[in-house]
Design an enzyme around this catalytic site. Structure first.
Site, PDB file in Angstrom:
ATOM      1  N   ASP A  86      27.443-101.105  73.832  1.00  0.00           N
ATOM      2  CA  ASP A  86      29.154-101.403  73.455  1.00  0.00           C
ATOM      3  C   ASP A  86      29.606-100.110  72.132  1.00  0.00           C
ATOM      4  O   ASP A  86      30.514-100.576  71.543  1.00  0.00           O
ATOM      5  CB  ASP A  86      29.341-102.756  72.987  1.00  0.00           C
ATOM      6  CG  ASP A  86      28.416-103.283  72.029  1.00  0.00           C
ATOM      7  OD1 ASP A  86      27.607-102.429  71.310  1.00  0.00           O
ATOM      8  OD2 ASP A  86      28.732-104.279  71.452  1.00  0.00           O
ATOM      9  N   ARG A 138      44.044-109.370  70.403  1.00  0.00           N
ATOM     10  CA  ARG A 138      42.718-109.726  71.065  1.00  0.00           C
ATOM     11  C   ARG A 138      41.598-109.889  69.688  1.00  0.00           C
ATOM     12  O   ARG A 138      40.682-110.635  69.704  1.00  0.00           O
ATOM     13  CB  ARG A 138      42.056-108.459  71.733  1.00  0.00           C
ATOM     14  CG  ARG A 138      42.928-108.383  73.180  1.00  0.00           C
ATOM     15  CD  ARG A 138      42.237-107.188  74.001  1.00  0.00           C
ATOM     16  NE  ARG A 138      43.234-107.041  75.244  1.00  0.00           N
ATOM     17  CZ  ARG A 138      43.236-106.148  76.033  1.00  0.00           C
ATOM     18  NH1 ARG A 138      42.189-105.292  76.010  1.00  0.00           N
ATOM     19  NH2 ARG A 138      43.684-106.174  77.222  1.00  0.00           N
TER      20      ARG A 138
END
Length: 214
Positions: A86, A138
């Site tokens: 990631d 987010r």
């Protein structure tokens, strides 16, 4: 025999990198590498006072990512096992150039060059991007306490930095495909059909034989 794949997912804070890396891990069986974030003891203070705490924050991330990538290379990639991460370690230079003073940056980049000289390179980079509003929403949704004081201007600057960096990266490393995804249009966490679309884009960018070599 095909070489092991090393997919890295990149983009600004809160864009969904970890969620997508986990989905790729579950779909294709790649080993999952996740960056160390909340364990950084300087990060909360960094968001409160970027100028004062940037060097300590960036050095902690660099050293930890170097150790992670060294382990991943030895335990998986050199054993013909594919990996999805990631983050890509090049993000260190993006953040450092945004936050460090010139004297600190010069020292930092010298250390970065030494540590990363023989690091494994990505075979696919997935770049997630979105509007500042989407990113801030987010960030708020995931509710990390250390991120409550993030300045939207910092996020806007970071988005621009990623765009400029990847333009240069594409020119310098034409052999590495970069798949760009629009986070304003796609919500692969909430909408399964969007996640399937992302998988199709990955499969079109890499051939099926490469993806299945885990």
């Amino acid at each position: 025999m095909p070489l092991p794949q090393f997919i890295t997912v990149e983009g600004p804070i809160g864009i969904g990198k970890t969620s997508l890396a986990r989905a790729i891990n579950q779909r294709y069986g790649y080993h999952l590498l996740q960056e160390i974030v909340e364990e950084n003891p300087f990060l909360g203070r960094f968001y409160d006072n970027i100028e004062e705490w940037s060097f300590q924050t960036e050095m902690f991330f660099l050293c930890n990512r170097f150790k992670q990538l060294t382990d991943i290379s030895n335990l998986y990639l050199k054993q013909d096992q594919s990996v999805v991460s990631d983050y890509n370690i090049f993000k260190n230079t993006i953040f450092a150039q945004r936050t460090l003073h010139k004297t600190e940056l010069d020292k930092y980049l010298k250390i970065y060059d030494i540590l990363t000289s023989d690091m494994p390179q990505a075979t696919l980079i997935i770049h997630l991007n979105a509007s500042v509003e989407t990113i801030m929403n987010r960030i708020a949704k995931r509710g990390r306490k250390i991120e409550t004081n993030i300045d939207p201007t910092y996020i806007r600057d970071l988005r621009d930095d990623y765009e400029m960096f990847l333009e240069r990266y594409r020119y310098l490393h034409p052999e590495v495909p970069i798949l760009q995804l629009d986070g304003d249009e796609l919500d692969f966490v909430a909408r399964p059909e969007d996640l399937e679309y992302v998988f199709r884009m990955i499969e079109e960018t890499m051939n099926k034989e490469q993806l299945e070599h885990a």
